[in-house]
Design an enzyme around this catalytic site. Structure first.
Site, PDB file in Angstrom:
ATOM      1  NE  ARG A  26      29.830  44.430 -73.177  1.00 19.39           N
ATOM      2  CZ  ARG A  26      29.368  43.446 -72.415  1.00 19.39           C
ATOM      3  NH1 ARG A  26      30.145  42.439 -72.087  1.00 19.39           N
ATOM      4  NH2 ARG A  26      28.123  43.469 -71.968  1.00 19.39           N
ATOM      5  CD  GLU A  31      17.260  33.133 -72.872  1.00 23.03           C
ATOM      6  OE1 GLU A  31      16.051  32.849 -73.038  1.00 23.03           O
ATOM      7  OE2 GLU A  31      17.850  32.948 -71.800  1.00 23.03           O
ATOM      8  CD  GLN A  49      15.506  19.024 -90.844  1.00 21.27           C
ATOM      9  OE1 GLN A  49      14.988  17.922 -90.739  1.00 21.27           O
ATOM     10  NE2 GLN A  49      15.699  19.609 -92.006  1.00 21.27           N
ATOM     11  CG  ASN A  51      16.129  23.213 -92.185  1.00 21.51           C
ATOM     12  OD1 ASN A  51      16.889  22.265 -92.116  1.00 21.51           O
ATOM     13  ND2 ASN A  51      14.824  23.067 -92.159  1.00 21.51           N
ATOM     14  NE  ARG A  61      16.016  30.487-100.813  1.00 25.58           N
ATOM     15  CZ  ARG A  61      16.879  29.616-101.338  1.00 25.58           C
ATOM     16  NH1 ARG A  61      16.493  28.393-101.634  1.00 25.58           N
ATOM     17  NH2 ARG A  61      18.131  29.969-101.557  1.00 25.58           N
ATOM     18  CG  HIS A  64       8.307  25.680-100.636  1.00 21.81           C
ATOM     19  ND1 HIS A  64       9.568  26.155-100.386  1.00 21.81           N
ATOM     20  CD2 HIS A  64       8.157  25.730-101.975  1.00 21.81           C
ATOM     21  CE1 HIS A  64      10.164  26.469-101.527  1.00 21.81           C
ATOM     22  NE2 HIS A  64       9.319  26.224-102.503  1.00 21.81           N
ATOM     23  CE  LYS A  73       8.439  24.924 -93.017  1.00 21.27           C
ATOM     24  NZ  LYS A  73       8.390  25.304 -94.423  1.00 21.27           N
ATOM     25  CE1 TYR A 133      12.787  25.436 -92.755  1.00 15.65           C
ATOM     26  CE2 TYR A 133      14.327  27.051 -93.614  1.00 15.65           C
ATOM     27  CZ  TYR A 133      13.638  25.866 -93.748  1.00 15.65           C
ATOM     28  OH  TYR A 133      13.814  25.102 -94.882  1.00 15.65           O
ATOM     29  CE  LYS A 171      11.510  23.089-104.748  1.00 10.73           C
ATOM     30  NZ  LYS A 171      11.804  22.120-103.731  1.00 10.73           N
ATOM     31  CG  ASP A 172       9.710  27.659-105.477  1.00  9.35           C
ATOM     32  OD1 ASP A 172       9.153  26.599-105.121  1.00  9.35           O
ATOM     33  OD2 ASP A 172      10.517  28.267-104.752  1.00  9.35           O
TER      34      ASP A 172
END
Length: 186
Positions: A26, A31, A49, A51, A61, A64, A73, A133, A171-172
């Site tokens: 199937r 989890e 939070q 994202n 990306r 940061h 994270k 994340y 900006k990166d």
């Protein structure tokens, strides 16, 4: 421990998490997060939070970090494939300025735990990728910092295939090096 396997990385604090996947004709079930399993593995942080981002092939990306409100994270890919990188920025750390990278994909279902005071970034290797994340603090736009992805003193070996054109935010492309960052903080 429950339904995860945790691999330690050569930089203390970084962890690769491999969930147990239950599959049959199937499809599969797993989890993606269970506080009790993560606590048993030494990851007791409380995430506040979640994202999600979508990107196309060649998007890079990062790298940061949050300056005054650092975040732990827990990252994963639900569609496609990315090369995910963390750079140690912890003051007094024996591995400060070192990086570690891991391939995250919808196939391998690996997750990557990145503690506070690491810079983070990723490169999309598939035609399209969806990246999810969890964070332990809320995002504060005015608190964002960064390091240029190709800082020669860090030497991240991004797996950029020949002919791949990088796609980055404005900006990166303008972040400084880790040495410039350290000079600002002296």
């Amino acid at each position: 421990m429950g339904k995860i396997t945790v691999e330690k990385c050569e930089i203390e604090g970084l962890k690769i998490i491999i969930p147990e996947v239950f599959g049959d004709e199937r499809g599969y079930f797993m989890e993606t997060y269970n506080y009790n399993d993560y606590k048993a593995a030494g990851i007791e942080e409380i995430f506040v939070q979640d994202n999600q981002s979508a990107s196309r092939k060649g998007v890079l990306r990062g790298l940061h970090f949050q300056k005054n409100f650092p975040q732990d994270k827990l990252v994963r890919v639900i569609k496609g494939e990315v090369y995910d990188v963390a750079v140690d920025l912890r003051r007094g750390s024996a591995t400060r300025g070192r990086w570690f990278g891991v391939l995250l994909s919808e196939e391998n279902k690996k997750q990557f735990f990145i503690p506070k005071n690491f810079a983070h970034g990723f490169l999309v290797l598939s035609d399209y990728a969806e990246f999810c994340y969890k964070c332990t603090d809320f995002y504060h736009p005015s608190d964002e910092g960064g390091i240029i992805y190709n800082d020669p003193s860090i030497g991240v070996k991004w797996p950029i295939p020949e002919g791949m054109e990088l796609i980055m935010s404005d900006k990166d492309t303008k972040w400084g090096t880790i040495k410039e960052l350290e000079a600002l903080n002296e």
